[in-house]
Design an enzyme around this catalytic site. Sequence first.
Site, PDB file in Angstrom:
ATOM      1  N   HIS A 298      -2.700   1.284   8.394  1.00 12.74           N
ATOM      2  CA  HIS A 298      -3.816   0.552   7.788  1.00 12.74           C
ATOM      3  C   HIS A 298      -3.936  -0.784   8.509  1.00 12.74           C
ATOM      4  O   HIS A 298      -2.941  -1.505   8.661  1.00 12.74           O
ATOM      5  CB  HIS A 298      -3.578   0.339   6.287  1.00 12.74           C
ATOM      6  CG  HIS A 298      -4.475  -0.707   5.715  1.00 12.74           C
ATOM      7  ND1 HIS A 298      -5.853  -0.613   5.791  1.00 12.74           N
ATOM      8  CD2 HIS A 298      -4.214  -1.885   5.108  1.00 12.74           C
ATOM      9  CE1 HIS A 298      -6.382  -1.689   5.247  1.00 12.74           C
ATOM     10  NE2 HIS A 298      -5.416  -2.481   4.827  1.00 12.74           N
TER      11      HIS A 298
ATOM     12  N   GLU B 261       0.835  -1.212   0.000  1.00  9.24           N
ATOM     13  CA  GLU B 261       0.000   0.000   0.000  1.00  9.24           C
ATOM     14  C   GLU B 261       0.865   1.256   0.000  1.00  9.24           C
ATOM     15  O   GLU B 261       0.399   2.338   0.350  1.00  9.24           O
ATOM     16  CB  GLU B 261      -0.940   0.025   1.224  1.00  9.24           C
ATOM     17  CG  GLU B 261      -1.945  -1.112   1.305  1.00  9.24           C
ATOM     18  CD  GLU B 261      -3.135  -0.981   0.351  1.00  9.24           C
ATOM     19  OE1 GLU B 261      -3.166  -0.013  -0.431  1.00  9.24           O
ATOM     20  OE2 GLU B 261      -4.010  -1.859   0.390  1.00  9.24           O
TER      21      GLU B 261
END
Length: 270
Positions: free
Chosen positions: A142, A119
Amino acid sequence: MKSILDNRAALAKQVADVAEVAGYLWQKGWAERNGGNITVNVTDNIDDDVRAMPAISPAVPIGVTLPNLKGKYFFCKGTNRRMRDLARNPMENGSVIRITDDCAHYEIIADNPVKPTSELPSHLAVHNYLIGKGSTYKASLHTHPIELVAMSHNPEFLKKDVLTRILWSMIPETKAFAPRGLGMVPYMLPSSVELAQATIKSIDDDYDVVMWEKHGVFAVEEDIISAFDQVDVLNKSANIYMCARSMGFVPDGMSDAQMREISSVFHLPK
Ligand code: 2HA
Ligand code: ZN
């Protein structure tokens, strides 16, 4: 073994905080296999000796150009690495990277050539946005918090601020310690540029924690401990809501007047 953290107490503390949070994520069941990722802007704790260090990887394209990140340094969890391993050995399951002068590539500086999180484009795009706004936030997280993700499977909860209101009303602390609530981003492919852009838009709407529908949350804060705390208080409320529902009733929640009182006493933004 020599480490970039040797004799750099402030940088070592930032990495130790990441390791501490990685352990919590695993213990809470929010980090199955390689789930979740963490990046921290560590540039403030980078000295001239680190700036002079040669890269230990070739320059890798980020996939986007991020003009505010020239010469910035980040500690990143490694791609495909486990949070439970990051907790025990942060410098073997994460690395310090530098953004090159063209603002479109990164290179790994230390300690090991651990490739950063899948990510990374989302994380770096968010850091680029935060710096551009003059924000003091340095950490992004995250993770896959079970109860919050479960709630995101109900379309009713995806409408703007419906879930925020329910979560705030479960216990007074939630509004006090997650005062901007929970932004909502509809389901998008993990790691995609679209997901990164939608996340930034939601943060720009004044949320610190954003729900990725049927996937997880993305949180930004001054440091990684504070980012974790915001997700933790919101998920605690989600858990209380689900406990009430599984006892067979819909919880009343605190009244609007009670929540207005909290906002006024704690001087909250919303
Ligand atoms: O890094 O959680 O969304 C693993 C993920 C991707
Ligand atoms: Zn994920």
